[in-house]
Design a protein around this motif. Sequence first.
Motif, PDB file in Angstrom:
ATOM      1  N   MET A  34     -28.510 -18.771  46.260  1.00  0.00           N
ATOM      2  CA  MET A  34     -28.233 -19.018  47.738  1.00  0.00           C
ATOM      3  C   MET A  34     -29.049 -19.913  48.102  1.00  0.00           C
ATOM      4  O   MET A  34     -30.387 -19.907  47.983  1.00  0.00           O
ATOM      5  N   THR A  35     -28.704 -21.302  48.611  1.00  0.00           N
ATOM      6  CA  THR A  35     -29.518 -22.209  49.332  1.00  0.00           C
ATOM      7  C   THR A  35     -29.408 -22.400  50.718  1.00  0.00           C
ATOM      8  O   THR A  35     -28.190 -22.522  51.158  1.00  0.00           O
ATOM      9  N   PRO A  36     -30.312 -21.887  51.412  1.00  0.00           N
ATOM     10  CA  PRO A  36     -30.066 -21.779  52.787  1.00  0.00           C
ATOM     11  C   PRO A  36     -29.882 -23.316  53.646  1.00  0.00           C
ATOM     12  O   PRO A  36     -30.315 -24.314  53.056  1.00  0.00           O
ATOM     13  N   THR A  37     -29.162 -22.972  54.698  1.00  0.00           N
ATOM     14  CA  THR A  37     -29.046 -24.242  55.577  1.00  0.00           C
ATOM     15  C   THR A  37     -29.870 -24.094  56.765  1.00  0.00           C
ATOM     16  O   THR A  37     -30.053 -22.780  57.081  1.00  0.00           O
ATOM     17  N   VAL A  38     -30.345 -24.859  57.279  1.00  0.00           N
ATOM     18  CA  VAL A  38     -30.948 -24.874  58.850  1.00  0.00           C
ATOM     19  C   VAL A  38     -30.314 -25.566  59.931  1.00  0.00           C
ATOM     20  O   VAL A  38     -29.872 -26.835  59.763  1.00  0.00           O
ATOM     21  N   ARG A  39     -30.236 -24.948  60.894  1.00  0.00           N
ATOM     22  CA  ARG A  39     -29.748 -25.694  62.134  1.00  0.00           C
ATOM     23  C   ARG A  39     -30.260 -24.956  63.599  1.00  0.00           C
ATOM     24  O   ARG A  39     -30.731 -24.033  63.529  1.00  0.00           O
ATOM     25  N   ALA A  40     -30.224 -25.763  64.546  1.00  0.00           N
ATOM     26  CA  ALA A  40     -30.509 -25.168  65.965  1.00  0.00           C
ATOM     27  C   ALA A  40     -29.728 -23.873  66.277  1.00  0.00           C
ATOM     28  O   ALA A  40     -28.525 -23.893  65.957  1.00  0.00           O
ATOM     29  N   TRP A  89     -36.027 -22.963  50.730  1.00  0.00           N
ATOM     30  CA  TRP A  89     -35.885 -22.772  52.215  1.00  0.00           C
ATOM     31  C   TRP A  89     -36.660 -23.653  53.199  1.00  0.00           C
ATOM     32  O   TRP A  89     -36.285 -23.907  54.185  1.00  0.00           O
ATOM     33  N   LEU A  90     -37.597 -24.328  52.581  1.00  0.00           N
ATOM     34  CA  LEU A  90     -38.514 -25.314  53.267  1.00  0.00           C
ATOM     35  C   LEU A  90     -37.803 -26.808  53.016  1.00  0.00           C
ATOM     36  O   LEU A  90     -38.089 -27.260  54.249  1.00  0.00           O
ATOM     37  N   LYS A 120     -45.749 -22.477  75.981  1.00  0.00           N
ATOM     38  CA  LYS A 120     -46.652 -23.819  75.478  1.00  0.00           C
ATOM     39  C   LYS A 120     -45.762 -25.104  75.862  1.00  0.00           C
ATOM     40  O   LYS A 120     -44.939 -25.587  75.362  1.00  0.00           O
ATOM     41  N   SER A 121     -45.826 -25.111  77.222  1.00  0.00           N
ATOM     42  CA  SER A 121     -45.000 -25.968  77.870  1.00  0.00           C
ATOM     43  C   SER A 121     -45.214 -27.477  77.867  1.00  0.00           C
ATOM     44  O   SER A 121     -44.381 -28.406  77.944  1.00  0.00           O
ATOM     45  N   GLU A 122     -46.551 -27.941  77.148  1.00  0.00           N
ATOM     46  CA  GLU A 122     -46.826 -29.316  76.915  1.00  0.00           C
ATOM     47  C   GLU A 122     -46.108 -29.522  75.682  1.00  0.00           C
ATOM     48  O   GLU A 122     -46.264 -30.769  75.183  1.00  0.00           O
ATOM     49  N   TRP A 123     -45.466 -28.633  74.979  1.00  0.00           N
ATOM     50  CA  TRP A 123     -44.721 -29.013  73.676  1.00  0.00           C
ATOM     51  C   TRP A 123     -43.290 -28.962  73.943  1.00  0.00           C
ATOM     52  O   TRP A 123     -42.794 -28.021  74.633  1.00  0.00           O
ATOM     53  N   ARG A 124     -42.396 -29.827  73.259  1.00  0.00           N
ATOM     54  CA  ARG A 124     -40.961 -29.417  73.375  1.00  0.00           C
ATOM     55  C   ARG A 124     -40.670 -28.517  72.377  1.00  0.00           C
ATOM     56  O   ARG A 124     -41.496 -28.415  71.268  1.00  0.00           O
ATOM     57  N   HIS A 125     -39.792 -27.538  72.681  1.00  0.00           N
ATOM     58  CA  HIS A 125     -39.473 -26.548  71.489  1.00  0.00           C
ATOM     59  C   HIS A 125     -38.352 -26.247  71.078  1.00  0.00           C
ATOM     60  O   HIS A 125     -37.276 -26.849  72.015  1.00  0.00           O
ATOM     61  N   GLU A 126     -37.888 -25.646  69.908  1.00  0.00           N
ATOM     62  CA  GLU A 126     -36.637 -25.536  69.496  1.00  0.00           C
ATOM     63  C   GLU A 126     -36.515 -24.209  68.595  1.00  0.00           C
ATOM     64  O   GLU A 126     -37.481 -23.939  67.976  1.00  0.00           O
ATOM     65  N   SER A 127     -35.578 -23.457  68.776  1.00  0.00           N
ATOM     66  CA  SER A 127     -35.077 -22.265  67.859  1.00  0.00           C
ATOM     67  C   SER A 127     -34.373 -22.663  66.630  1.00  0.00           C
ATOM     68  O   SER A 127     -33.534 -23.518  66.751  1.00  0.00           O
ATOM     69  N   LEU A 128     -34.763 -22.444  65.484  1.00  0.00           N
ATOM     70  CA  LEU A 128     -33.948 -22.553  64.231  1.00  0.00           C
ATOM     71  C   LEU A 128     -33.521 -21.720  63.622  1.00  0.00           C
ATOM     72  O   LEU A 128     -34.410 -20.637  63.566  1.00  0.00           O
ATOM     73  N   GLY A 129     -32.471 -21.628  63.097  1.00  0.00           N
ATOM     74  CA  GLY A 129     -32.186 -20.629  62.188  1.00  0.00           C
ATOM     75  C   GLY A 129     -31.695 -20.917  60.694  1.00  0.00           C
ATOM     76  O   GLY A 129     -31.429 -22.125  60.616  1.00  0.00           O
ATOM     77  N   TRP A 130     -32.137 -20.030  59.830  1.00  0.00           N
ATOM     78  CA  TRP A 130     -31.644 -20.237  58.271  1.00  0.00           C
ATOM     79  C   TRP A 130     -30.612 -19.484  58.018  1.00  0.00           C
ATOM     80  O   TRP A 130     -30.252 -18.294  58.317  1.00  0.00           O
ATOM     81  N   PHE A 131     -29.509 -20.105  57.604  1.00  0.00           N
ATOM     82  CA  PHE A 131     -28.231 -19.390  57.182  1.00  0.00           C
ATOM     83  C   PHE A 131     -27.831 -19.436  55.695  1.00  0.00           C
ATOM     84  O   PHE A 131     -28.387 -20.381  55.106  1.00  0.00           O
ATOM     85  N   ASP A 132     -27.120 -18.366  55.136  1.00  0.00           N
ATOM     86  CA  ASP A 132     -26.890 -18.287  53.652  1.00  0.00           C
ATOM     87  C   ASP A 132     -25.911 -19.008  53.457  1.00  0.00           C
ATOM     88  O   ASP A 132     -25.280 -18.684  52.274  1.00  0.00           O
ATOM     89  N   GLY A 133     -25.530 -20.135  54.052  1.00  0.00           N
ATOM     90  CA  GLY A 133     -24.366 -20.916  53.652  1.00  0.00           C
ATOM     91  C   GLY A 133     -24.073 -22.003  54.750  1.00  0.00           C
ATOM     92  O   GLY A 133     -24.616 -22.146  55.936  1.00  0.00           O
ATOM     93  N   PRO A 134     -23.211 -23.068  54.462  1.00  0.00           N
ATOM     94  CA  PRO A 134     -22.985 -24.003  55.306  1.00  0.00           C
ATOM     95  C   PRO A 134     -21.969 -23.927  56.534  1.00  0.00           C
ATOM     96  O   PRO A 134     -21.804 -24.558  57.513  1.00  0.00           O
ATOM     97  N   GLY A 135     -21.165 -22.568  56.267  1.00  0.00           N
ATOM     98  CA  GLY A 135     -20.111 -22.557  56.982  1.00  0.00           C
ATOM     99  C   GLY A 135     -20.485 -21.970  58.526  1.00  0.00           C
ATOM    100  O   GLY A 135     -21.396 -21.136  58.589  1.00  0.00           O
TER     101      GLY A 135
END
Length: 383
Positions: free
Chosen positions: A1-7, A92-93, A35-50
Amino acid sequence: MTPTVRAISPEDHLAFLRSQRSASFLQTPAWGRVKSEWRHESLGWFDGPGDDAALVGAGLVLYRQLPKVKRYLAYLPEGPVIDWSTDRLGEWLAPLAAHVKGQGAFGIRMGPPVVTRRWSAAQVKEGLADPGVRRLADLQPTDRDPVGARVVSQLTSLGWRPQGTEEGFALGQPQYVFQVPLSGRTEADVLAGMNQLWRRNIKKAGKAGVEVTTSSGRGEEEGDLKLFHDLYVHTAERDHFTPRGLPYFRVMADALGAEEPDRFRLYLGRHEGDLVAATIMVRVGAHAWYSYGASSTEKRDVRGSNAVQWAMMQAALEAGADVYDLRGITPTLDADDSHVGLIQFKVGTGGEAVEHAGEWDLPLDGPTNKAIYKAFELYMSRR
């Protein structure tokens, strides 16, 4: 499995963390609000592209903008929350690097939440008493973690740079911490593991009549946060450090407290009505942290600091936590070093000194990115 990453949404991020035994509070969606002085984003790792792929990892990314340029350092403090035991870490990275580069990042900094070495309280105590021992690394560890060693080896081969080298960014979380293991232990076990001075001081606080109360620091209890902050400012003046402002703690209490009821708790120790010690405990799943502390200069003989620490440990045990984390220490055991008092205080709890893999950074590909990386490094070194 090669993970994919998206918000992902903060809700999906939080749901994933709830499925884990524990994760750093610095990787919760709420920490992005703090940490309001930084823009932030939640990212997820998925076990495939779909769209039907399963979420197998998550991370909070903080984007710190370089002055006058719309380019960012992507920072994942004590994260991300992924399968660090893998021997295919590059898979993963790589999608993480590609994603943040698309968001305008010129480099990444992260802190793998993996342990490399541990030292028992007895070993640390012996090291403190031995003039020939100056640092934790001079002592044989009680444990070397193969997962941590494998992570360090893989990051090195993948071109990541460890903090502390000339290439490192000038920010970060502590690599060395002091922790009290709680899993499978009772209050009596934890007390028995402490040194005689800690046990005596806890008993003395009880006999002196120190009373410890807890508070959310929010809503009707917001006044307790002001009491904590006043004592914290007093402590900062006495101990010569720069305190954070009250608004910071208000956001911290509101953001973390809204995420989970017991995520953020104040502990207030009073003697005959006088506030003598105050602390903040943060908990995510089975991991509890002593986050901030304050104490009065007067009435130190009633041992309010020991009383609130013990109250937090008791609460962590009751909540089923695996570990009570007293956060950062420096690796020095040199009696002449001004920082040695910190480890001397914490070692009395009978816990263990823990070395993590530390923070690592990766300049992203491209000549412009590498130039910006150097400029950012220079900027951070001058702050």
